[in-house]
Design an enzyme around this catalytic site. Sequence first.
Site, short mmCIF file in Angstrom:
data_model
loop_
_atom_site.label_atom_id
_atom_site.label_comp_id
_atom_site.label_asym_id
_atom_site.label_seq_id
_atom_site.Cartn_x
_atom_site.Cartn_y
_atom_site.Cartn_z
N LYS A 37 24.45 23.74 6.15
CA LYS A 37 24.08 24.87 6.70
C LYS A 37 23.49 25.59 5.49
O LYS A 37 22.35 26.46 5.68
CB LYS A 37 25.31 26.11 7.17
CG LYS A 37 24.93 27.25 7.74
CD LYS A 37 26.10 27.86 8.05
CE LYS A 37 26.95 28.00 6.77
NZ LYS A 37 28.10 29.35 6.66
N THR A 38 24.12 25.84 4.46
CA THR A 38 23.48 26.63 3.13
C THR A 38 22.21 25.87 2.89
O THR A 38 21.33 26.52 2.51
CB THR A 38 24.68 26.66 2.04
OG1 THR A 38 25.89 26.95 2.62
CG2 THR A 38 24.03 27.49 0.70
N ASP A 229 23.10 34.77 7.72
CA ASP A 229 24.10 33.76 7.68
C ASP A 229 25.49 34.27 8.20
O ASP A 229 25.57 35.38 8.24
CB ASP A 229 24.25 33.31 6.31
CG ASP A 229 25.26 32.09 5.79
OD1 ASP A 229 25.38 31.58 7.04
OD2 ASP A 229 25.46 31.87 4.72
N GLU A 230 26.29 33.32 8.62
CA GLU A 230 27.64 33.89 9.03
C GLU A 230 27.38 34.83 10.27
O GLU A 230 28.30 35.73 10.31
CB GLU A 230 28.67 34.41 8.06
CG GLU A 230 28.62 33.56 6.67
CD GLU A 230 29.66 32.27 6.96
OE1 GLU A 230 30.05 32.12 8.30
OE2 GLU A 230 29.83 31.28 6.07
N GLN A 263 34.29 29.63 13.63
CA GLN A 263 34.55 30.19 12.37
C GLN A 263 34.72 31.66 12.39
O GLN A 263 34.57 32.40 11.12
CB GLN A 263 33.80 29.64 11.20
CG GLN A 263 33.94 28.07 10.86
CD GLN A 263 33.01 27.56 9.99
OE1 GLN A 263 33.28 27.98 8.75
NE2 GLN A 263 32.01 26.67 10.15
N ARG A 621 37.84 23.02 4.81
CA ARG A 621 37.29 23.17 3.30
C ARG A 621 37.52 21.97 2.39
O ARG A 621 37.15 21.82 1.33
CB ARG A 621 38.15 24.30 2.90
CG ARG A 621 38.05 25.58 3.22
CD ARG A 621 36.61 26.08 3.25
NE ARG A 621 36.40 25.85 4.79
CZ ARG A 621 35.02 26.13 5.22
NH1 ARG A 621 34.15 25.88 4.25
NH2 ARG A 621 34.85 25.83 6.49
#
Length: 755
Positions: A37-38, A229-230, A263, A621
């Site tokens: 994603k980043t 983002d997010e 998330q 993670r």
Amino acid sequence: MQEVAHSYLNELNDIQRQAVVQMDGPVMVIAGPGSGKTRVLTYKIAHMINEGVAPWQILSLTFTNKAAREMKARIEKVVGSGARKVWAGTFHSLFARILRVEAHKIGYPNDFTIYDTDDTKSLVTEIIKSMDLDKKVYSPNAVKARISASKSNLITPKAYVKNEDMMAYDRMNRRPMTFKIYEKYVDRCKRAGAMDFDDLLLQMFRLLYENPDNVRDKYQRQFQYVLVDEFQDTNFLQYQILKQFVNYKGSAHNICIVGDDAQSIYSFRGATIENILQFETDYPDLKTFKLEQNYRSTHHIVEAANGVISYNQRQIEKKIWTDRVGEDKIKLIKTLSDTEEGKRVADMIIEQKHRHNLANQDIAILYRTNGQSRIFEEYLRRQNINYRIYGGLSFYQRKEIKDILAYMRLTINPQDDEALKRVINYPKRGIGKSTVDKMIAFANDNEVSLWQSIPNVQLSKRATSLLAEFAALVATFRKKAAEGANAYDLSLFIAKKSGVTALLKADNTMEGLNRLENINSLLDGVKEFVENDEILDEENPLDKSLTAYLQSIALITDFDANDPENTDVVTLMSTHAAKGLEFKSVFVVGLEENLFPSYMALSSPDQIDEERRLFYVAITRAEEHLTLTYANSRYQYGQMRFNDPSRFLEEIPPENLDSMIPLKKKLDFGEPKVLGNFQPSRMKQLSKVDVDHKNFRPDDPAKIEAGMRVMHLKFGEGKVVDIDERRVATIEFPQVSVNSQKRIMLQYAKLQILD
DNA sequence: GGGGGCTATGGGGGG
DNA sequence: CATAGCCCCC
């Protein structure tokens, strides 16, 4: 689009590439954990710049400033230094930056103070007290949460009273006066020239919505491309702001949101997944891309994550997958106590470092609550493992730091009541509680700040002269600031003249020395700020004033601090803070009922689902090694407690788990102890004051004389007993209570003369 | 008004 | 367990 082979496009898979090159129109990227994603966001911005979009036309909203910085650095590698001009940061930091320029257009000073959580809580507490409400019923935290929720949903104090849902909820919780506290709180912040965290969003919205001087057009024109983002962690208000930027006549609706409903872990601060659903409704022509391939983790970890999240009720259809076959299954460790848990984890870290050749920085310990860090810290230290704890009490939250910062804040904005209350008697200068209480009462009666009350409030000779001394002290700081002193010189001056450093120097305990050292670090930081000539803020490149310094640190979190000397450290942080990060080896600890999931969440299925998403975030993670631990007994709130293993452990597919413990045969520790005993008591009645609001017409204060009967909006009918040489009137208001005399500054007073 | 000692109370995640 | 706030005494 030009047919130039941009090499970065080759580093992407098909879907990632499609998402990157889709520059125009509304775009939604649903991105599972570890799906790149980043990388997509970074290359998308780089691609835009390559395609001719000016960097400053791109608004990129990320979850942390650190993420924004890293993203900019990566963009810079592709397109060069222009990347620095991208508007990248958190909602709060970027809007604060805009408001520093525009706030005066909506009635705030441009150098407004930012109230942090403590300031907010202290102000709410003060208001509750001033209303004679019972603090046990009106718990400041609960009220604060209501205020925050209202702001996040664009419910003003006026709308709050009319909102039957809000009012009914408050009645049910025996806090029917919450609306009034909210109203007063908003007034007080305004008077203090202060914005709380929610205001940074709310006032930004107001600025765009009310559009003074056509300011909205300016930002609509500037931000041609908006990326978020997010997005699953945005709240209603944040989404409304985004729409203000993007929705206008002739807009291309160039908005790209990236998120993952699985998330979403910030509903406690108003985040709502509804925003994702609403986005689909608001932009029916949007292009959707689903990134489902996970490049981060082994199949054991990915399958465990899928298994766990499948227990949640609502979710957007998607399944993450990986082609990384892992050797290690997920380890599950049971210990007898929390201390044994700490010891086991430290031992396992030593073992893993050897067996898998890991560095400290490849390893993280994740916990549900920051309070759990202490034990791990202790055992890591015993094993000589370097570590760093993120979160918890940050440097800028320490008492001695906040004291100095309060002096600085007061220097820049003397109306900042919370800063004033903090330092007016620190170091001790004989201005005690009763004096401050009188100031507060006077300031409230006259709707002025505490600072403005100083020359007018009636006190004993002694108190008056002590107050004057304090005011003179602050005035010397202000004078130096006005003369253009840089932040460092002024800070040194403040630390010294305020008497804070002298006080700490006299304290020879470890604690005192520590505090002094912290203040010195703060001053070093200011020095660095002054001497650093790198242009960080393009708008205001070389401003070295204290104002500029305070702005630069106002929204800094512990996260943003860099420690370049010590990079090879084991990371200790909360599961929330770990979002967006990855480590070769991850320990998720304290997996017990009442802890993870939190006891606060047990009563509501929705909140359990959110805890489950948090667990999902935690386990994803890990790249290669994932270890889960729980303890049979643990000290919680000063008591030994026995919790069952977390329900989430049973939701992991057994084939991915390497466990010595048969989970199905749960150990029975008996009934869990009842937590919290909430016994609401009665609130005191507010006295009723009869005021005819409709026919109220304030008269020119100059005409008011002693002996007159007057009407006051808050206190009702009154009789002017006396007016002194400063035009401060003593007025008796019988409706407030028998013999109630208030001192009112006529300069600010709204009084109607009755006869 | 200041300071010491005691009791009652709350106790999550973070910009 | 940590801390706020209260009481009491100076």
